[in-house]
Design a protein around this motif. Structure first.
Motif, PDB file in Angstrom:
ATOM      1  N   ARG A  11      15.624  -7.343  19.869  1.00  0.00           N
ATOM      2  CA  ARG A  11      15.585  -6.965  21.598  1.00  0.00           C
ATOM      3  C   ARG A  11      15.118  -5.284  20.529  1.00  0.00           C
ATOM      4  NH1 ARG A  11      20.416  -7.314  23.675  1.00  0.00           N
ATOM      5  NH2 ARG A  11      21.182  -4.797  23.607  1.00  0.00           N
ATOM      6  N   ALA A  12      13.246  -4.530  21.453  1.00  0.00           N
ATOM      7  CA  ALA A  12      13.097  -3.335  21.320  1.00  0.00           C
ATOM      8  C   ALA A  12      13.996  -2.383  20.312  1.00  0.00           C
ATOM      9  CB  ALA A  12      11.621  -2.561  21.869  1.00  0.00           C
ATOM     10  N   VAL A  13      14.841  -2.118  21.179  1.00  0.00           N
ATOM     11  CA  VAL A  13      15.570  -1.053  20.444  1.00  0.00           C
ATOM     12  C   VAL A  13      16.357  -1.706  18.618  1.00  0.00           C
ATOM     13  CG1 VAL A  13      18.556  -2.308  21.371  1.00  0.00           C
ATOM     14  CG2 VAL A  13      17.947   0.106  21.040  1.00  0.00           C
ATOM     15  N   TYR A  14      16.570  -2.766  18.818  1.00  0.00           N
ATOM     16  CA  TYR A  14      17.065  -3.844  17.196  1.00  0.00           C
ATOM     17  C   TYR A  14      15.979  -3.787  16.758  1.00  0.00           C
ATOM     18  CZ  TYR A  14      21.750  -5.234  18.700  1.00  0.00           C
ATOM     19  OH  TYR A  14      23.668  -5.120  19.235  1.00  0.00           O
ATOM     20  N   PHE A  15      14.587  -3.784  17.121  1.00  0.00           N
ATOM     21  CA  PHE A  15      13.404  -3.593  16.081  1.00  0.00           C
ATOM     22  C   PHE A  15      13.380  -2.378  15.642  1.00  0.00           C
ATOM     23  CE2 PHE A  15       8.962  -3.916  16.142  1.00  0.00           C
ATOM     24  CZ  PHE A  15       8.405  -4.760  14.590  1.00  0.00           C
ATOM     25  N   ASP A  16      13.440  -1.798  16.526  1.00  0.00           N
ATOM     26  CA  ASP A  16      13.279   0.327  15.725  1.00  0.00           C
ATOM     27  C   ASP A  16      14.580   0.018  14.961  1.00  0.00           C
ATOM     28  OD1 ASP A  16      13.193   2.623  15.828  1.00  0.00           O
ATOM     29  OD2 ASP A  16      13.563   3.190  18.153  1.00  0.00           O
ATOM     30  N   ALA A  17      15.790  -0.342  15.562  1.00  0.00           N
ATOM     31  CA  ALA A  17      17.196  -0.466  14.194  1.00  0.00           C
ATOM     32  C   ALA A  17      16.504  -0.501  13.027  1.00  0.00           C
ATOM     33  CB  ALA A  17      18.087  -0.323  14.536  1.00  0.00           C
ATOM     34  N   LEU A  18      16.286  -1.578  13.267  1.00  0.00           N
ATOM     35  CA  LEU A  18      15.747  -1.912  11.609  1.00  0.00           C
ATOM     36  C   LEU A  18      14.846  -2.043  10.941  1.00  0.00           C
ATOM     37  CD1 LEU A  18      16.172  -5.180   9.498  1.00  0.00           C
ATOM     38  CD2 LEU A  18      14.727  -6.553  11.195  1.00  0.00           C
ATOM     39  N   ILE A  19      14.040  -1.262  11.549  1.00  0.00           N
ATOM     40  CA  ILE A  19      12.698  -0.658  10.529  1.00  0.00           C
ATOM     41  C   ILE A  19      13.661   0.845  10.067  1.00  0.00           C
ATOM     42  CG2 ILE A  19      10.734   0.948  10.694  1.00  0.00           C
ATOM     43  CD1 ILE A  19       9.906  -1.469  13.125  1.00  0.00           C
ATOM     44  N   ALA A  20      14.253   1.474  11.240  1.00  0.00           N
ATOM     45  CA  ALA A  20      14.978   3.026  10.417  1.00  0.00           C
ATOM     46  C   ALA A  20      15.761   2.172   9.885  1.00  0.00           C
ATOM     47  CB  ALA A  20      15.833   3.124  11.737  1.00  0.00           C
ATOM     48  N   SER A  21      16.532   1.683   9.585  1.00  0.00           N
ATOM     49  CA  SER A  21      17.211   0.833   8.292  1.00  0.00           C
ATOM     50  C   SER A  21      16.962   0.818   6.763  1.00  0.00           C
ATOM     51  CB  SER A  21      18.363  -0.554   9.458  1.00  0.00           C
ATOM     52  OG  SER A  21      19.477  -1.085   7.875  1.00  0.00           O
ATOM     53  N   GLU A  22      15.775   0.220   7.046  1.00  0.00           N
ATOM     54  CA  GLU A  22      14.866   0.048   5.819  1.00  0.00           C
ATOM     55  C   GLU A  22      14.626   0.792   5.618  1.00  0.00           C
ATOM     56  OE1 GLU A  22      14.207  -3.722   3.953  1.00  0.00           O
ATOM     57  OE2 GLU A  22      16.709  -3.632   4.965  1.00  0.00           O
ATOM     58  N   LEU A  23      14.623   2.434   6.387  1.00  0.00           N
ATOM     59  CA  LEU A  23      13.588   3.606   5.739  1.00  0.00           C
ATOM     60  C   LEU A  23      14.325   4.149   5.211  1.00  0.00           C
ATOM     61  CD1 LEU A  23      11.266   4.577   8.152  1.00  0.00           C
ATOM     62  CD2 LEU A  23      10.037   4.007   6.444  1.00  0.00           C
ATOM     63  N   LYS A  24      15.735   4.027   6.128  1.00  0.00           N
ATOM     64  CA  LYS A  24      17.393   4.735   5.187  1.00  0.00           C
ATOM     65  C   LYS A  24      17.203   4.215   3.950  1.00  0.00           C
ATOM     66  CE  LYS A  24      22.079   5.933   6.299  1.00  0.00           C
ATOM     67  NZ  LYS A  24      23.638   5.770   7.192  1.00  0.00           N
ATOM     68  N   ARG A  25      17.608   2.938   3.996  1.00  0.00           N
ATOM     69  CA  ARG A  25      17.271   2.286   2.371  1.00  0.00           C
ATOM     70  C   ARG A  25      16.717   2.601   1.634  1.00  0.00           C
ATOM     71  NH1 ARG A  25      16.224  -3.148  -0.180  1.00  0.00           N
ATOM     72  NH2 ARG A  25      14.812  -2.985   1.112  1.00  0.00           N
ATOM     73  N   ASP A  29       0.946  -1.146  -0.038  1.00  0.00           N
ATOM     74  CA  ASP A  29       0.011  -0.094   0.211  1.00  0.00           C
ATOM     75  C   ASP A  29       1.191   1.247   0.156  1.00  0.00           C
ATOM     76  OD1 ASP A  29      -2.437  -1.049  -0.185  1.00  0.00           O
ATOM     77  OD2 ASP A  29      -2.741  -1.702   2.248  1.00  0.00           O
ATOM     78  N   GLY A  30       1.793   1.090  -0.713  1.00  0.00           N
ATOM     79  CA  GLY A  30       2.765   2.724  -1.289  1.00  0.00           C
ATOM     80  C   GLY A  30       3.810   2.595   0.039  1.00  0.00           C
ATOM     81  N   ALA A  31       3.557   1.417   1.223  1.00  0.00           N
ATOM     82  CA  ALA A  31       5.274   1.493   2.828  1.00  0.00           C
ATOM     83  C   ALA A  31       5.922   1.221   1.574  1.00  0.00           C
ATOM     84  CB  ALA A  31       4.108   0.783   3.680  1.00  0.00           C
ATOM     85  N   GLN A  32       7.281   2.054   2.665  1.00  0.00           N
ATOM     86  CA  GLN A  32       8.906   1.732   2.435  1.00  0.00           C
ATOM     87  C   GLN A  32       9.163   0.277   2.869  1.00  0.00           C
ATOM     88  OE1 GLN A  32      10.427   5.852   2.999  1.00  0.00           O
ATOM     89  NE2 GLN A  32      10.001   6.546   1.283  1.00  0.00           N
ATOM     90  N   VAL A  33       8.381   0.238   4.135  1.00  0.00           N
ATOM     91  CA  VAL A  33       9.081  -0.574   4.737  1.00  0.00           C
ATOM     92  C   VAL A  33       7.433  -1.617   5.689  1.00  0.00           C
ATOM     93  CG1 VAL A  33       9.884  -1.518   7.251  1.00  0.00           C
ATOM     94  CG2 VAL A  33      11.251  -0.081   6.034  1.00  0.00           C
ATOM     95  N   VAL A  34       6.937  -2.509   5.213  1.00  0.00           N
ATOM     96  CA  VAL A  34       6.352  -3.798   5.320  1.00  0.00           C
ATOM     97  C   VAL A  34       6.650  -4.712   6.391  1.00  0.00           C
ATOM     98  CG1 VAL A  34       4.813  -5.318   4.823  1.00  0.00           C
ATOM     99  CG2 VAL A  34       5.499  -3.217   3.489  1.00  0.00           C
ATOM    100  N   VAL A  35       6.269  -4.515   8.501  1.00  0.00           N
ATOM    101  CA  VAL A  35       6.465  -5.551   8.878  1.00  0.00           C
ATOM    102  C   VAL A  35       5.325  -7.172   9.298  1.00  0.00           C
ATOM    103  CG1 VAL A  35       6.500  -5.612  11.672  1.00  0.00           C
ATOM    104  CG2 VAL A  35       7.973  -3.644   9.895  1.00  0.00           C
TER     105      VAL A  35
END
Length: 227
Positions: free
Chosen positions: A206-220, A57-63
C-alpha cells in the motif's frame, strides 16, 4: 505482509480502463500508527538485500521497478505510487532515485508470451525518453492499456513524442529491453511488478507502506553517514 499490500483503486482504475485522464497525483492520506511503523521497520531490518547493476548516482535510496506496460498489476502500482514518487522527486530528488527496468512478459524480448504488445511498449518508452517524453509515454500506455496493440503503441508514440520511425529504431531498442529482462531473470523474477528498494525485494505495498519504506531507508542512510 498481505495486510500491507495494496487493493484496487476503483476510480483511477476505471479512468485508465476507459482511456481517460488520470487523476492528479496525491500523497497517501492513510497514516501508520507507531506500532504499525515499528513492526514494519522490524520487517525491513530482517530482509536480505540483493545487489542490482543500477548506478545510484549519489542517491541514498534506489527504488527499482521491474515493469511490463501491458501488465494490469504494473498499471495499478503506477497509479498507487504516483503521489509517493512525486513527493520524493520534489523534496529529495538528489537522495531518492526511481528506476524502471523492463521485464515484458513476451517471448520476443523475454520469457512467457502473455502480453503481445509489451516489447513494443517498452521500446516506445525508450524512444520517447530520447525526446524528453518518457514519463508522458509511460502515462499514455497505462491510460490506454486496455486497448493496447503493437499498432496503437506506434500511434501513441507518434502522438506523445512525435516519433514516427518506430520500425527503424525497434531492433536497437529491443536489445536494450532484453538486457533489462536478463537482469530480472538473473534475480529469479518471474512476475511483474517486482520492486527492490535498496536491494530489498518487496511486494506491491500500500502506498503508505511504500512511502514508509523509502523514509526508513533515508533515515538509515543518514544515521550511517560519517560525522
Amino acid at each position: 505482509l498481505s495486510l500491507v499490500a495494496f487493493s484496487p483503486r476503483k476510480a483511477a482504475d476505471e479512468a485508465t480502463a476507459a482511456g481517460g485522464a488520470l487523476p492528479p497525483a496525491a500523497a497517501p492520506t492513510e497514516t501508520l500508527t507507531a506500532e504499525e511503523r515499528s513492526q514494519f521497520e522490524a520487517w525491513i531490518a530482517a530482509q536480505p538485500r540483493a545487489t542490482l547493476p543500477v548506478n545510484a548516482d549519489g542517491a541514498q535510496v534506489v527504488v527499482v521497478k521491474f515493469n511490463d506496460y501491458q501488465c494490469p498489476a504494473c498499471r495499478q502500482a503506477f497509479l498507487e505510487y504516483r503521489g509517493v514518487v512525486a513527493k520524493y522527486e520534489q523534496q529529495a530528488a538528489d537522495k531518492v532515485k526511481f528506476v524502471t527496468l523492463d521485464f515484458p512478459l513476451e517471448a520476443e524480448c523475454n520469457i512467457a508470451n502473455i502480453h503481445p504488445s509489451a516489447c513494443e511498449a517498452a521500446a516506445a518508452v525508450r524512444m520517447a525518453r530520447a525526446k524528453g517524453k518518457g514519463a508522458e509515454m509511460e502515462e499514455w500506455l497505462f491510460v490506454n492499456q486496455a486497448q493496447m496493440t503493437p499498432a496503437s503503441v506506434k500511434e501513441g508514440l507518434a502522438l506523445v513524442a512525435q516519433v514516427t520511425d518506430f520500425d527503424a529504431q525497434y531492433p536497437k531498442m529491443l536489445e536494450a529491453v532484453r538486457a533489462d529482462a536478463k537482469v530480472g531473470r538473473d534475480l529469479n523474477i518471474s512476475a511483474t511488478p517486482t520492486f527492490y528498494v535498496n536491494g530489498i525485494k518487496v511486494p506491491s505495498l500500500r502506498a503508505v507502506y511504500f512511502d514508509a519504506l523509502i523514509a526508513s531507508e533515508l533515515k538509515r542512510a543518514e544515521i550511517a553517514k560519517p560525522d
